[in-house]
Design a protein around this motif. Structure first.
Motif, PDB file in Angstrom:
ATOM      1  N   THR A  87      36.734  57.859 -82.344  1.00 55.11           N
ATOM      2  CA  THR A  87      38.065  57.999 -82.627  1.00 55.11           C
ATOM      3  C   THR A  87      38.510  58.778 -83.191  1.00 55.11           C
ATOM      4  OG1 THR A  87      38.583  56.188 -82.457  1.00 55.11           O
ATOM      5  CG2 THR A  87      38.676  56.646 -80.255  1.00 55.11           C
ATOM      6  N   SER A  88      39.214  59.926 -83.816  1.00 53.53           N
ATOM      7  CA  SER A  88      40.160  59.783 -84.922  1.00 53.53           C
ATOM      8  C   SER A  88      41.073  60.975 -83.809  1.00 53.53           C
ATOM      9  CB  SER A  88      39.520  60.553 -85.890  1.00 53.53           C
ATOM     10  OG  SER A  88      38.892  62.445 -85.375  1.00 53.53           O
ATOM     11  N   THR A  89      41.945  61.335 -85.338  1.00 56.71           N
ATOM     12  CA  THR A  89      43.128  62.740 -85.195  1.00 56.71           C
ATOM     13  C   THR A  89      42.779  63.753 -84.627  1.00 56.71           C
ATOM     14  OG1 THR A  89      44.853  61.022 -85.317  1.00 56.71           O
ATOM     15  CG2 THR A  89      45.617  63.807 -85.695  1.00 56.71           C
ATOM     16  N   THR A  90      41.464  63.803 -85.490  1.00 61.23           N
ATOM     17  CA  THR A  90      41.050  65.821 -84.927  1.00 61.23           C
ATOM     18  C   THR A  90      39.752  65.470 -84.008  1.00 61.23           C
ATOM     19  OG1 THR A  90      40.344  64.939 -87.410  1.00 61.23           O
ATOM     20  CG2 THR A  90      41.695  66.192 -87.130  1.00 61.23           C
ATOM     21  N   SER A  91      39.359  64.417 -83.994  1.00 63.38           N
ATOM     22  CA  SER A  91      38.402  64.627 -83.429  1.00 63.38           C
ATOM     23  C   SER A  91      38.921  63.959 -81.686  1.00 63.38           C
ATOM     24  CB  SER A  91      36.845  63.900 -84.037  1.00 63.38           C
ATOM     25  OG  SER A  91      37.046  64.651 -84.556  1.00 63.38           O
ATOM     26  N   GLU A  92      39.916  63.422 -81.957  1.00 64.21           N
ATOM     27  CA  GLU A  92      40.148  62.472 -80.431  1.00 64.21           C
ATOM     28  C   GLU A  92      39.153  61.294 -80.084  1.00 64.21           C
ATOM     29  OE1 GLU A  92      41.508  65.293 -77.193  1.00 64.21           O
ATOM     30  OE2 GLU A  92      42.798  66.870 -79.152  1.00 64.21           O
ATOM     31  N   ILE A  93      38.729  61.679 -78.475  1.00 64.85           N
ATOM     32  CA  ILE A  93      37.487  61.187 -78.003  1.00 64.85           C
ATOM     33  C   ILE A  93      36.217  61.671 -78.176  1.00 64.85           C
ATOM     34  CG2 ILE A  93      37.078  59.307 -76.327  1.00 64.85           C
ATOM     35  CD1 ILE A  93      39.384  59.104 -75.070  1.00 64.85           C
ATOM     36  N   MET A  94      35.203  61.259 -79.201  1.00 61.65           N
ATOM     37  CA  MET A  94      34.377  62.258 -79.282  1.00 61.65           C
ATOM     38  C   MET A  94      33.038  61.832 -79.001  1.00 61.65           C
ATOM     39  SD  MET A  94      32.963  65.287 -80.303  1.00 61.65           S
ATOM     40  CE  MET A  94      34.681  65.694 -80.964  1.00 61.65           C
ATOM     41  N   PRO A  95      32.212  61.982 -77.705  1.00 63.92           N
ATOM     42  CA  PRO A  95      30.914  60.589 -77.724  1.00 63.92           C
ATOM     43  C   PRO A  95      29.946  61.037 -78.229  1.00 63.92           C
ATOM     44  CG  PRO A  95      31.983  62.889 -75.999  1.00 63.92           C
ATOM     45  CD  PRO A  95      32.450  63.342 -76.576  1.00 63.92           C
ATOM     46  N   ILE A  96      29.350  60.292 -78.970  1.00 61.03           N
ATOM     47  CA  ILE A  96      28.140  60.140 -79.475  1.00 61.03           C
ATOM     48  C   ILE A  96      26.503  60.254 -78.746  1.00 61.03           C
ATOM     49  CG2 ILE A  96      26.600  59.098 -81.358  1.00 61.03           C
ATOM     50  CD1 ILE A  96      29.107  60.402 -82.198  1.00 61.03           C
ATOM     51  N   LYS A  97      26.061  60.882 -78.426  1.00 63.76           N
ATOM     52  CA  LYS A  97      24.482  61.625 -77.780  1.00 63.76           C
ATOM     53  C   LYS A  97      23.599  60.393 -78.331  1.00 63.76           C
ATOM     54  CE  LYS A  97      23.638  66.230 -78.330  1.00 63.76           C
ATOM     55  NZ  LYS A  97      24.086  67.514 -78.266  1.00 63.76           N
ATOM     56  N   ARG A  98      23.296  60.699 -79.812  1.00 64.98           N
ATOM     57  CA  ARG A  98      22.078  60.411 -80.513  1.00 64.98           C
ATOM     58  C   ARG A  98      22.946  59.662 -81.775  1.00 64.98           C
ATOM     59  NH1 ARG A  98      17.441  64.562 -79.877  1.00 64.98           N
ATOM     60  NH2 ARG A  98      17.699  64.336 -78.607  1.00 64.98           N
ATOM     61  N   GLY A 106      28.997  60.038 -71.740  1.00 66.46           N
ATOM     62  CA  GLY A 106      28.449  58.964 -70.515  1.00 66.46           C
ATOM     63  C   GLY A 106      29.922  58.683 -69.839  1.00 66.46           C
ATOM     64  N   PRO A 107      29.292  57.930 -68.495  1.00 69.89           N
ATOM     65  CA  PRO A 107      30.918  58.121 -67.176  1.00 69.89           C
ATOM     66  C   PRO A 107      32.311  57.430 -68.040  1.00 69.89           C
ATOM     67  CG  PRO A 107      29.210  56.651 -66.551  1.00 69.89           C
ATOM     68  CD  PRO A 107      28.535  57.290 -67.561  1.00 69.89           C
ATOM     69  N   LEU A 108      32.249  56.213 -68.365  1.00 68.72           N
ATOM     70  CA  LEU A 108      33.334  55.572 -68.940  1.00 68.72           C
ATOM     71  C   LEU A 108      34.598  55.952 -69.963  1.00 68.72           C
ATOM     72  CD1 LEU A 108      32.737  51.870 -68.661  1.00 68.72           C
ATOM     73  CD2 LEU A 108      33.466  52.899 -67.343  1.00 68.72           C
ATOM     74  N   THR A 109      33.304  56.858 -71.180  1.00 73.22           N
ATOM     75  CA  THR A 109      33.570  57.669 -72.098  1.00 73.22           C
ATOM     76  C   THR A 109      34.385  59.082 -71.312  1.00 73.22           C
ATOM     77  OG1 THR A 109      31.531  57.207 -73.572  1.00 73.22           O
ATOM     78  CG2 THR A 109      33.330  59.045 -74.350  1.00 73.22           C
ATOM     79  N   VAL A 110      33.876  60.157 -70.937  1.00 71.12           N
ATOM     80  CA  VAL A 110      34.510  60.316 -69.678  1.00 71.12           C
ATOM     81  C   VAL A 110      35.687  60.256 -68.966  1.00 71.12           C
ATOM     82  CG1 VAL A 110      34.537  62.537 -67.758  1.00 71.12           C
ATOM     83  CG2 VAL A 110      32.129  62.030 -69.452  1.00 71.12           C
ATOM     84  N   LYS A 111      36.033  59.244 -68.442  1.00 63.34           N
ATOM     85  CA  LYS A 111      37.161  58.658 -67.722  1.00 63.34           C
ATOM     86  C   LYS A 111      37.914  58.314 -69.148  1.00 63.34           C
ATOM     87  CE  LYS A 111      38.399  55.081 -64.150  1.00 63.34           C
ATOM     88  NZ  LYS A 111      37.775  53.701 -63.253  1.00 63.34           N
ATOM     89  N   ASP A 121      25.139  51.233 -73.813  1.00 65.40           N
ATOM     90  CA  ASP A 121      24.981  52.404 -72.366  1.00 65.40           C
ATOM     91  C   ASP A 121      25.798  53.677 -73.060  1.00 65.40           C
ATOM     92  OD1 ASP A 121      23.539  50.506 -71.318  1.00 65.40           O
ATOM     93  OD2 ASP A 121      25.469  50.127 -70.538  1.00 65.40           O
ATOM     94  N   GLU A 122      26.861  53.657 -74.510  1.00 62.59           N
ATOM     95  CA  GLU A 122      27.770  54.719 -74.173  1.00 62.59           C
ATOM     96  C   GLU A 122      28.247  54.170 -75.778  1.00 62.59           C
ATOM     97  OE1 GLU A 122      30.407  56.232 -71.543  1.00 62.59           O
ATOM     98  OE2 GLU A 122      29.077  54.870 -70.454  1.00 62.59           O
ATOM     99  N   VAL A 123      28.364  55.187 -76.718  1.00 68.76           N
ATOM    100  CA  VAL A 123      29.166  54.969 -77.779  1.00 68.76           C
ATOM    101  C   VAL A 123      30.013  56.177 -78.044  1.00 68.76           C
ATOM    102  CG1 VAL A 123      28.291  54.953 -80.147  1.00 68.76           C
ATOM    103  CG2 VAL A 123      27.050  54.001 -79.272  1.00 68.76           C
ATOM    104  N   PHE A 124      31.632  55.747 -78.392  1.00 69.07           N
ATOM    105  CA  PHE A 124      31.837  57.267 -78.449  1.00 69.07           C
ATOM    106  C   PHE A 124      32.800  57.223 -80.373  1.00 69.07           C
ATOM    107  CE2 PHE A 124      34.754  54.605 -75.866  1.00 69.07           C
ATOM    108  CZ  PHE A 124      35.733  54.564 -76.237  1.00 69.07           C
TER     109      PHE A 124
END
Length: 280
Positions: free
Chosen positions: A240-251, A263-268, A235-238
């Motif tokens: 994480t890293s020090t420089t990218s923080e929490i980065m959503p993967i859309k494709r 996705g909504p939980l990634t944004v949360k 449903d969602e993929v993201f």
């Protein structure tokens, strides 16, 4: 003047030189950490230094100064260079010695250097999401050590770049491990999954922070491996890293993840992470 931290002293950049027989230069015999700077404050500095100490222990190398001293010195480095938002790069090698694969004698001092760099937060990418590709994980089996041996990661990142992707998500025989410079999370049916912190991944500081945020937000989170097929069906993929923080993967591999937007939980989780930054 740009200040560099070198073996416990603060020096101007043009006075720092790397010896051709430094073991980091010849063997990649060393370790490193990258700290995020937010509003001139180091984020999660204690966690980074604990990991640095662990990496040193794993390669049988003694750090020349204590964690408390390093924390103080890294803060001073940021202040001296007047960096508002950016990174600190800290590296420790086993020292300078005649080229021989075995360790040098114990009286050879380690070499420690740190510098700062301006780096804005990737806010636009975090809002829109980025693309990734899947590739075989061909690295060594001690990815839990944050060592200077990064050629496998470099090749993976270059492959992603050549495919117009932000990140390469690596897998071993179809089991997703981590990105070339990030940890990978998948969300399915409201549950969060990420590879367990074994020797096959680096236990990222942002990864650990996200695990805590999941608990605070009462999200079900599992440190459990998942397959390339599962990530493509997530449903969602993201990442994480020090420089990218929490980065959503859309494709991934030209296939949309969910509706192809963050996705909504990634944004949360991004919103919760933002509060952590502001509290530094």
């Amino acid at each position: 003047m740009t200040w560099i931290y070198h073996n416990g002293e603060f020096k101007s950049r043009d006075t720092i030189h790397v010896d051709i027989e430094d073991r980091g230069y010849q063997f990649g015999d060393g370790i490193y950490e990258v700290f995020r700077i937010y509003d001139q404050q180091l984020f999660e500095v204690d966690a980074h230094l604990q990991r640095l100490e662990r990496s040193a222990n794993e390669i049988k190398m003694h750090l020349p100064v204590s964690r408390d001293t390093l924390a103080r010195d890294m803060h001073e480095l940021v202040q001296r260079n007047d960096i508002l938002n950016g990174i600190v790069y800290l590296q420790v090698t086993r020292g300078v010695a005649a080229r021989y694969h075995g360790f040098p004698s114990s009286d050879v001092p380690t070499q420690m250097v740190a510098y700062v760099k301006n780096m804005p937060r990737p806010t636009e990418d975090m809002q829109q999401g980025v693309n990734a590709i899947l590739i075989d994980d061909s690295r060594w089996l001690r990815c839990d050590i944050k060592s200077l041996n990064l050629l496998g990661n470099v090749l993976a990142k270059q492959t992603a770049s050549e495919h117009g992707a932000f990140e390469a998500i690596q897998h071993r025989d179809g089991t997703v491990t981590e990105g070339s410079s990030s940890n990978v999370f998948m969300i399915q049916n409201g549950k969060v999954y990420t590879h367990p912190a074994t020797n096959l991944i680096l236990n990222g500081i942002t990864r650990l922070k996200v695990l805590k945020l999941c608990q605070q937000l009462q999200l079900e989170v599992y440190e459990k491996s998942f397959s390339t097929e599962e990530i493509l069906d997530a449903d969602e993929v993201f990442i994480t890293s020090t420089t990218s923080e929490i980065m959503p993967i859309k494709r991934v591999n030209d296939q949309d993840i969910g509706p192809g937007i963050p996705g909504p939980l990634t944004v949360k989780l991004q919103e919760a992470f933002e509060k952590e930054i502001q509290a530094v």
